[in-house]
Design an enzyme around this catalytic site. Structure first.
Site, PDB file in Angstrom:
ATOM      1  N   SER A 233       0.979  -1.188  -0.031  1.00 26.56           N
ATOM      2  CA  SER A 233      -0.079   0.074   0.227  1.00 26.56           C
ATOM      3  C   SER A 233       0.954   1.316  -0.009  1.00 26.56           C
ATOM      4  CB  SER A 233      -1.021  -0.038   1.211  1.00 26.56           C
ATOM      5  OG  SER A 233      -0.113  -0.090   2.214  1.00 26.56           O
ATOM      6  N   HIS A 263      -3.078  -8.120   2.255  1.00 31.50           N
ATOM      7  CA  HIS A 263      -2.473  -7.127   2.863  1.00 31.50           C
ATOM      8  C   HIS A 263      -3.424  -6.652   4.005  1.00 31.50           C
ATOM      9  CE1 HIS A 263       0.019  -3.854   3.266  1.00 31.50           C
ATOM     10  NE2 HIS A 263      -0.403  -2.882   2.438  1.00 31.50           N
ATOM     11  N   HIS A 309       4.723 -13.146   6.902  1.00 29.12           N
ATOM     12  CA  HIS A 309       5.307 -11.794   6.649  1.00 29.12           C
ATOM     13  C   HIS A 309       6.309 -11.792   5.681  1.00 29.12           C
ATOM     14  CE1 HIS A 309       6.258  -7.355   6.975  1.00 29.12           C
ATOM     15  NE2 HIS A 309       5.044  -7.450   7.543  1.00 29.12           N
ATOM     16  N   ARG A 318       4.227  -5.649  16.928  1.00 21.50           N
ATOM     17  CA  ARG A 318       2.807  -5.020  16.719  1.00 21.50           C
ATOM     18  C   ARG A 318       1.821  -6.102  17.242  1.00 21.50           C
ATOM     19  NH1 ARG A 318       2.639  -3.698  10.739  1.00 21.50           N
ATOM     20  NH2 ARG A 318       3.304  -5.873  10.854  1.00 21.50           N
ATOM     21  N   ASP A 364      -2.416  -8.251  11.723  1.00 20.23           N
ATOM     22  CA  ASP A 364      -3.643  -8.380  11.274  1.00 20.23           C
ATOM     23  C   ASP A 364      -4.405  -9.678  11.811  1.00 20.23           C
ATOM     24  OD1 ASP A 364      -3.711  -6.046   9.666  1.00 20.23           O
ATOM     25  OD2 ASP A 364      -2.712  -7.126   8.213  1.00 20.23           O
TER      26      ASP A 364
END
Ligand code: CMX
Length: 427
Positions: A233, A263, A309, A318, A364
Site C-alpha cells: 500500500s 494485505h 510476513h 505489533r 492483522d
C-alpha cells in the site's frame, strides 16, 4: 517554539545535501541485485526504496525513526506524526499547535456525504474511504499551487498542507462510514481539543465508560502508523506520488492496495476465520481439534489470514503489543481465546507445511479480534481503521520524498522471451 513546519524547514536542507552527496560520491555503488525468482515473486528482499520514517528489522520488528515501536506506545498520534516527519518528538507548544491545526482542518466537504448517500448499501467501506479521498482531490493545495508554478524546492510545503487536511479529515470520514453506513445511526460531530485518537473514538460513539477503548485506539494507531516504504500500500502511494500526483490521488491508491486480502484486509479475513471456527466448534475448540481443522484448511490450499510476513522473520512486536493489551482486558473473550490458540497452533503447522518463510502471527491476526471485543462487529470496517492510522506514515513519507525530490518511478520491465534468452546465455 519550533513547530512542525519550521522543524522540517530546518532539517530539509541537511537531508537534501546528504542525498546529493551520496549521489555524487556513490551513485554507481551496487546496493542490491535481483534474481529471476525475486523478479517473479514480488521483488522480495531487493533494496529498492529509500525510507527514513521507519525500518523493519526482520528479527526485532518496527523501528520508528530509529526508536523501537514498543518504546513509543504511550505517545499520541500527533507526536508519532511529528516524529515520523522530522525524526524528533515535538515540544509541548509544538504539539499543542499541531493538535489545534488538525482540529481547525477537520471539516469534510459536504459533497463527500452526498456521494456516500448515492452509493449502494453493499459498497465496501474501503471503497467509500478511497472514493472520499479521491473526490476531495479538488481541495489539493499541491495541485493548485503546482498549476500556479510552484517551485520544486517548495513541493514539500504544499504536500504538508495537504497532509494536514487529510489527517484531520480521515477520522471524520471513517467514523461517518461506521455510524451512518454500517450502523444506520446519526453521525457524531468532531470535537475540537480532544486530539486525533480521542476524537476518533468520540466520533465512533462506542460505549466506553472507563476509557479502555480509547486506550486501545491510541495503541492501535501507533502500531499501524508506518511499516517502511515498500509494503504494497505504501509503495503504491509512493509510485502514484512520484509522478507529482498529489496526496489525494496517492493515498486513495494506497487504500486500494491495502484493501486486498493478502494485505490490510487480512484483519477482516482473520476474524472471519475465527468466527467460522467458533461456529464450527460451537465455542472455543481444544488445541488438538483446532490443529486438525487448521491443517485441513491449509491442505486445501488456503492461506491462514493474520500469519506470515514478507520481511519479518520473528515475532511481530505489533502483534505482541495488541496481544498483551487483549490479555489484560478480554482474556476470556472467545474470539480472543481462539486467536490466542491459533497463535500456538498455527506456527508449527506452517512450519510442517514448509512453505511460509514466517510462520508467526502478524498484526492483522490480532487487531480485528480486539475491535470485535469492543463491539465493532462489522468486520468490513477493520481495514478502514487500519487505513486511518496508516495515513500518518504515508503522509510523512510523501512529505519527505517531495522534500528530497525523489524521481518518478520507472524500473525496466522485461519479457518472458528476454528472461529465457538471458538464462540460456548465462548457462
Ligand atoms: N498461510 C498459508 N500459506 C502461507 C502463509 C499463510 N499465512 N504465509 C505464506 N504462505 C505461503 C505463501 O502463500 C507462499 O506460497 P506459494 O509459494 O505457494 O505462493 C509461500 O508460503 C511463501 O510465502 P512467503 O515468502 O513466506 O510469504 P510472502 O512474502 O510471499 O507473503 C504474506 C507474505 C503476508 C502476503 C503471506 O504470509 C500471507 O499471505 N499471509 C496471510 C495474509 C496476511 O496475514 N496478510 C497480512 C500481512 C501484514 C500486512 O501486510 O498487513
Amino acid at each position: 517554539m519550533k513547530n512542525l513546519h519550521d522543524t522540517l524547514a530546518e532539517k530539509i536542507p541537511q537531508w537534501r545535501s546528504e542525498i546529493r552527496e551520496l549521489l555524487e560520491k556513490n551513485g554507481n555503488t551496487v546496493i542490491s541485485t535481483i534474481t529471476l525468482e525475486q523478479l517473479l515473486k514480488g521483488m522480495r528482499g531487493v533494496n529498492a526504496v529509500l525510507c527514513d520514517t521507519s525500518y523493519v528489522d526482520p528479527e526485532e520488528g518496527l523501528f520508528i525513526r530509529g526508536l523501537p515501536m514498543l518504546s513509543l506506545m504511550e505517545r499520541s498520534a500527533e507526536e508519532i506524526f511529528f516524529l515520523l516527519c522530522t525524526g524528533e518528538l515535538p515540544g509541548a507548544a509544538a504539539l499543542q499547535q499541531l493538535q489545534e491545526e488538525l482540529s481547525r482542518r477537520a471539516e469534510v466537504p459536504p459533497y463527500v456525504w452526498q456521494m456516500f448517500d448515492s452509493m449502494p448499501d453493499d459498497t465496501h467501506p474501503m471503497v467509500l474511504l478511497s472514493a472520499a479521498m479521491l473526490a476531495m482531490q479538488r481541495e489539493s493545495h499541491f495541485t493548485r499551487r503546482y498549476n500556479q508554478g510552484l517551485s520544486r524546492e517548495d513541493h514539500w510545503e504544499a504536500t504538508l498542507e495537504d497532509a494536514l487536511d487529510i489527517i484531520a479529515r480521515l477520522p471524520v470520514i471513517a467514523a461517518r462510514i461506521y455510524r451512518t453506513r454500517l450502523l444506520g445511526k446519526a453521525p457524531i460531530a468532531s470535537a475540537a481539543g480532544l486530539g486525533f485518537a480521542d476524537n476518533f473514538a468520540h466520533m465512533l460513539g462506542l460505549n466506553d465508560p472507563d476509557g479502555t477503548f480509547r486506550a486501545f485506539l491510541k495503541q492501535f494507531i501507533i502500531v499501524h502508523s508506518d511499516h517502511e516504504g515498500a509494503n504494497a500500500s505504501v509503495l503504491t502511494s509512493r509510485i502514484v506520488n512520484s509522478s507529482l500526483s498529489d496526496l489525494y490521488y496517492s493515498i486513495s491508491g494506497s487504500m486500494n492496495s491495502l484493501a486486498g486480502p493478502l494485505h490490510g484486509l487480512a484483519n477482516q479475513e482473520s476474524v472471519k476465520f475465527v468466527l467460522a471456527i467458533q461456529e464450527r466448534f460451537a465455542g472455543v475448540p481444544d488445541a488438538a481439534a483446532l490443529s486438525a481443522y487448521v491443517w485441513d484448511y491449509l491442505s486445501a490450499g488456503n492461506v491462514i489470514p493474520g500469519f506470515g510476513h514478507a520481511v519479518l522473520r520473528s515475532d511481530d512486536p505489533r502483534y505482541r503489543a495488541l496481544y498483551d493489551f487483549g490479555k489484560r482486558v478480554c482474556p476470556e473473550n472467545p474470539v480472543f481465546r481462539i486467536v490466542e490458540l491459533l497463535g500456538e497452533v498455527v506456527p508449527p503447522l506452517l512450519k510442517k507445511q514448509g512453505k511460509a518463510k514466517n510462520p508467526y502471527p502478524n498484526i492483522d491476526g490480532i487487531s480485528g479480534a480486539l475491535l470485535y471485543h469492543f463491539g465493532i462487529t462489522d468486520l468490513q470496517f477493520y481495514t478502514v481503521m487500519f487505513s486511518t492510522a496508516q495515513v500518518l506514515g504515508i503522509c510523512a513519507q510523501l512529505i519527505s520524498t517531495r522534500a528530497i525530490g525523489t524521481s518518478i518511478f520507472r524500473p525496466k520491465s522485461v519479457t518472458t522471451r528476454w528472461l529465457q534468452g538471458y538464462v540460456s546465455d548465462a548457462m
